[in-house]
Design a protein around this motif. Structure first.
Motif, mmCIF file in Angstrom:
data_model
loop_
_atom_site.group_PDB
_atom_site.id
_atom_site.type_symbol
_atom_site.label_atom_id
_atom_site.label_comp_id
_atom_site.label_asym_id
_atom_site.label_seq_id
_atom_site.Cartn_x
_atom_site.Cartn_y
_atom_site.Cartn_z
ATOM 1 N N ARG A 1 1.227 15.904 -11.333
ATOM 2 C CA ARG A 1 1.335 14.633 -11.780
ATOM 3 C C ARG A 1 1.476 13.534 -10.412
ATOM 4 N NH1 ARG A 1 5.137 12.423 -14.565
ATOM 5 N NH2 ARG A 1 6.575 13.981 -14.432
ATOM 6 N N GLY A 2 2.028 14.291 -9.318
ATOM 7 C CA GLY A 2 2.105 13.451 -8.319
ATOM 8 C C GLY A 2 3.074 14.066 -7.212
ATOM 9 N N THR A 3 3.438 13.521 -6.269
ATOM 10 C CA THR A 3 4.417 14.230 -5.420
ATOM 11 C C THR A 3 6.026 14.464 -6.118
ATOM 12 O OG1 THR A 3 3.802 12.625 -3.592
ATOM 13 C CG2 THR A 3 5.939 13.567 -3.025
ATOM 14 N N THR A 4 6.207 13.657 -6.716
ATOM 15 C CA THR A 4 7.547 13.860 -7.428
ATOM 16 C C THR A 4 7.665 15.111 -8.248
ATOM 17 O OG1 THR A 4 7.928 11.426 -7.689
ATOM 18 C CG2 THR A 4 9.314 13.006 -9.065
ATOM 19 N N ASN B 1 0.711 -1.260 -0.209
ATOM 20 C CA ASN B 1 0.133 0.079 -0.005
ATOM 21 C C ASN B 1 0.771 1.395 -0.033
ATOM 22 O OD1 ASN B 1 -2.688 -1.165 0.250
ATOM 23 N ND2 ASN B 1 -1.836 -2.155 1.852
ATOM 24 N N SER B 2 1.940 1.243 0.518
ATOM 25 C CA SER B 2 2.866 2.557 0.538
ATOM 26 C C SER B 2 3.271 2.697 -1.009
ATOM 27 C CB SER B 2 4.223 2.314 1.317
ATOM 28 O OG SER B 2 3.777 2.101 2.669
ATOM 29 N N ALA B 3 3.484 1.833 -1.809
ATOM 30 C CA ALA B 3 3.617 2.244 -3.140
ATOM 31 C C ALA B 3 2.726 2.524 -3.812
ATOM 32 C CB ALA B 3 4.290 0.786 -3.972
ATOM 33 N N PHE C 1 1.858 15.802 -2.123
ATOM 34 C CA PHE C 1 1.491 14.364 -1.907
ATOM 35 C C PHE C 1 0.707 13.889 -3.025
ATOM 36 C CE2 PHE C 1 -3.185 15.537 -1.072
ATOM 37 C CZ PHE C 1 -2.949 17.058 -0.717
ATOM 38 N N SER C 2 0.494 12.734 -3.115
ATOM 39 C CA SER C 2 0.015 11.997 -4.420
ATOM 40 C C SER C 2 -1.408 11.390 -4.041
ATOM 41 C CB SER C 2 0.738 10.668 -4.983
ATOM 42 O OG SER C 2 2.366 11.348 -5.068
ATOM 43 N N ALA C 3 -2.171 11.451 -5.247
ATOM 44 C CA ALA C 3 -3.543 10.768 -4.832
ATOM 45 C C ALA C 3 -3.719 9.260 -4.942
ATOM 46 C CB ALA C 3 -4.509 11.271 -6.201
ATOM 47 N N HIS C 4 -2.661 8.619 -5.922
ATOM 48 C CA HIS C 4 -2.912 7.150 -5.805
ATOM 49 C C HIS C 4 -2.250 6.315 -4.545
ATOM 50 C CE1 HIS C 4 1.500 6.188 -6.070
ATOM 51 N NE2 HIS C 4 1.632 7.653 -6.474
ATOM 52 N N LYS C 5 -1.868 7.164 -3.542
ATOM 53 C CA LYS C 5 -1.628 6.292 -2.462
ATOM 54 C C LYS C 5 -2.474 6.520 -1.461
ATOM 55 C CE LYS C 5 3.646 7.308 -3.103
ATOM 56 N NZ LYS C 5 4.161 5.947 -3.079
ATOM 57 N N MET C 6 -3.551 7.409 -1.786
ATOM 58 C CA MET C 6 -4.557 7.640 -0.755
ATOM 59 C C MET C 6 -6.048 7.262 -1.568
ATOM 60 S SD MET C 6 -4.420 11.809 -1.211
ATOM 61 C CE MET C 6 -5.540 12.300 0.023
ATOM 62 N N GLU D 1 14.962 10.580 3.147
ATOM 63 C CA GLU D 1 14.345 11.002 2.224
ATOM 64 C C GLU D 1 14.168 10.164 0.946
ATOM 65 O OE1 GLU D 1 12.578 13.810 2.672
ATOM 66 O OE2 GLU D 1 13.490 14.009 4.586
ATOM 67 N N HIS D 2 12.911 10.152 0.474
ATOM 68 C CA HIS D 2 12.725 9.495 -0.869
ATOM 69 C C HIS D 2 13.682 9.996 -1.970
ATOM 70 C CE1 HIS D 2 10.377 8.196 -4.605
ATOM 71 N NE2 HIS D 2 9.852 7.123 -3.830
ATOM 72 N N HIS D 3 14.042 9.506 -2.862
ATOM 73 C CA HIS D 3 14.718 9.965 -4.151
ATOM 74 C C HIS D 3 14.228 11.314 -4.752
ATOM 75 C CE1 HIS D 3 16.949 6.031 -4.767
ATOM 76 N NE2 HIS D 3 17.486 6.541 -3.746
ATOM 77 N N SER E 1 8.395 8.380 6.775
ATOM 78 C CA SER E 1 9.217 7.662 5.861
ATOM 79 C C SER E 1 8.696 6.547 5.411
ATOM 80 C CB SER E 1 10.473 7.151 6.933
ATOM 81 O OG SER E 1 11.072 5.878 6.170
ATOM 82 N N ASN E 2 8.914 5.958 3.977
ATOM 83 C CA ASN E 2 8.449 5.238 3.017
ATOM 84 C C ASN E 2 9.026 4.161 3.588
ATOM 85 O OD1 ASN E 2 10.568 6.180 1.681
ATOM 86 N ND2 ASN E 2 9.842 4.999 -0.014
ATOM 87 N N VAL E 3 10.007 4.178 4.401
ATOM 88 C CA VAL E 3 10.882 2.691 4.480
ATOM 89 C C VAL E 3 10.651 2.414 6.127
ATOM 90 C CG1 VAL E 3 13.140 1.740 4.522
ATOM 91 C CG2 VAL E 3 12.742 3.093 2.867
ATOM 92 N N CYS F 1 11.477 18.059 3.943
ATOM 93 C CA CYS F 1 11.717 16.606 4.982
ATOM 94 C C CYS F 1 10.477 15.942 4.868
ATOM 95 C CB CYS F 1 11.647 17.242 6.409
ATOM 96 S SG CYS F 1 11.686 15.964 7.574
ATOM 97 N N THR F 2 10.500 14.492 4.916
ATOM 98 C CA THR F 2 9.526 13.944 4.590
ATOM 99 C C THR F 2 8.625 13.810 5.940
ATOM 100 O OG1 THR F 2 8.622 11.710 3.815
ATOM 101 C CG2 THR F 2 10.522 11.748 5.377
ATOM 102 N N HIS F 3 7.195 13.640 5.706
ATOM 103 C CA HIS F 3 6.522 13.722 6.933
ATOM 104 C C HIS F 3 6.619 12.163 7.557
ATOM 105 C CE1 HIS F 3 2.487 15.279 9.002
ATOM 106 N NE2 HIS F 3 3.208 14.788 9.701
ATOM 107 N N GLY G 1 4.533 14.773 1.757
ATOM 108 C CA GLY G 1 3.571 14.292 2.775
ATOM 109 C C GLY G 1 2.989 12.974 1.987
ATOM 110 N N ALA G 2 3.720 12.356 1.109
ATOM 111 C CA ALA G 2 3.223 11.330 0.313
ATOM 112 C C ALA G 2 2.864 10.104 1.134
ATOM 113 C CB ALA G 2 4.340 10.788 -0.777
ATOM 114 N N GLN G 3 3.657 9.931 2.260
ATOM 115 C CA GLN G 3 3.358 8.789 3.054
ATOM 116 C C GLN G 3 2.467 8.979 4.225
ATOM 117 O OE1 GLN G 3 3.670 5.687 2.175
ATOM 118 N NE2 GLN G 3 5.077 6.076 0.574
#
Ligand code: PMP
Length: 407
Positions: free
Chosen positions: A92-95, A29-31, A222-227, A122-124, A174-176, A170-172, A201-203
């Protein structure tokens, strides 16, 4: 009121799929999260009944499409408690949102002798855009380390500030590691030094109530596809005072007021940052994902996921010999990154797949974090509202079986 998870699952037909003769257990789900029927229906309806390009038309269909998009913008603003929907930019997304901030805002405020602060987790997507800008401008990137439990080292964070510091990103969450960083406190400190703060805020958005005004973020992506939303849509929230000063990120249609070969003037917020035709069908469907989350209840989502996280972690630690779980910061979100003995994460992931369980393996687009942990990758299981305790049990049994097979 107790949530009826089985009822919620009925809205996600993909969860009925079978893999290798077993019912799929989706723990990636995090992906990307799966998508409830009402969001899928909004996409289908958009293409079936209201597809016309937004903003440019006087005809009815175009006005309807525009209204759906602008309603979504108001819904997003309300969802994150922005001051105004002008502060909500669709990307298009967080990126893309982070690339926009780096290029436009970073390009505006940073000079060669300046410093910015990122963190080791941080994510790349929140590293490389800054490095691309660094190659053009030449500032210094400083990195906040973490403590052994996967929490950020806040003392080190504070000590990185000096007279050259111009920005923190900074990430809110961590995706890991699942670590939820105390961004409100970190932002208050940065602001006390006059330094603006960008939040990835992606995660976080899929798992907790976000109030951009309460935390006082300058930018929040943030990204819609993760929520529970569609792919191809993201959001950049930015404070009006910054967005008004920033130059456009991309040029094209929609983002102009007047174009001539001598001089072009730009559109008002938020359109200044939305060049070209947006994914207006997806944007309208994002509204439905917000409806789904609010109807389910953000507190209910958080508490259900935390129960699964605690239960699964406890069982894995008690029952799987040689398991190493990365990330144990208090209050972490529902992500379990692990390795079993010296087994390769890829082998574990492949075998779990054969048992019908979807987990992610690899570096999770966080190679600096992997390096700091002294590993190449992990197996990552991440939970969403539709996961059940039975699935957690089947997952633990599967990990035990894979562990026995490999060792
Ligand atoms: N930041 C974090 C923390 C993420 O987990 C992700 C997605 N893995 C991203 C940024 C990038 O999101 P997207 O691919 O949707 O642009």
């Amino acid at each position: 009121m107790a949530l009826d998870i089985h009822k919620i699952r009925e809205d996600f037909p993909i969860l009925n799929r079978e893999l290798y003769g077993r019912r799929l257990i989706y723990l990636d789900n995090s992906a990307t999260s799966e998508t409830p029927r009402e969001v899928v229906e909004a996409v289908v309806n958009g293409y079936t009944h209201t597809k016309a390009n937004v903003h440019r038309g006087v005809h009815t269909l175009s006005q309807e499409a525009t209204e759906l998009q602008e309603t979504a913008r108001r819904r997003v603003a309300e969802f994150i408690n922005a001051d105004s929907s002008d502060e909500v930019i669709f990307t298009r997304g967080t990126t893309e949102a982070l690339n926009l901030v780096a290029s436009s805002f970073g390009g505006m405020i940073l000079g060669k002798d300046d410093e910015i602060i990122l963190t080791v987790m941080e994510h790349h997507a929140n590293i490389v855009p800054w490095q691309l800008l660094q190659a053009r401008i030449g500032f210094r990137i400083r990195v906040v380390p973490m403590l052994p439990d996967g929490a950020l080292d806040l003392e080190a964070y504070r000590s990185l500030f000096n007279e050259h510091t111009r920005l923190v990103s900074c990430t809110h969450a961590s995706n890991v590691l699942g670590t939820v960083n105390p961004v409100k406190e970190m932002i208050a400190f940065a602001h006390s030094k006059g330094v603006p703060f960008v939040v990835d805020g992606a995660q976080a958005v899929p798992h907790m109530k976000i109030d951009v005004r309460d935390i006082d973020a300058d930018f929040y992506a943030f990204s819609a596809h993760k929520m529970y939303g569609p792919t191809g849509v993201g959001v950049l929230y930015g404070k009006r005072e910054w967005l008004e000063k920033m130059p456009p990120y991309q040029g094209g249609g929609e983002m102009i007021e007047n174009v001539s070969f001598e001089k072009t003037t730009f559109a008002e917020l938020p359109y200044k940052f939305e060049a070209g035709t947006p994914d207006f069908v997806g944007i309208a469907a994002l509204s439905k994902a917000l409806d789904f989350m609010q109807r389910t209840g953000l507190d209910n989502i958080a508490s259900h996921e935390h129960e699964l996280l605690d239960y699964t972690t406890r069982r894995l630690e008690a029952e799987v010999p040689d398991i190493r779980i990365f990330g144990k910061a208090p209050g972490k979100c529902a992500i379990i990154s692990f390795l079993i003995g010296n087994e390769h994460h890829y082998d574990v992931g492949m075998l779990l797949d054969k048992l019908g369980i979807a987990v992610r393996t690899g570096h999770h687009c966080a190679q600096p974090l992997m390096r700091s942990l002294g590993i190449e990758g992990t197996v990552r299981a991440s939970f969403a509202i539709y996961n059940t305790q039975e699935e957690a049990d089947r997952f633990v049994e599967a990990v035990k079986r894979v562990s026995a097979m490999l060792q």
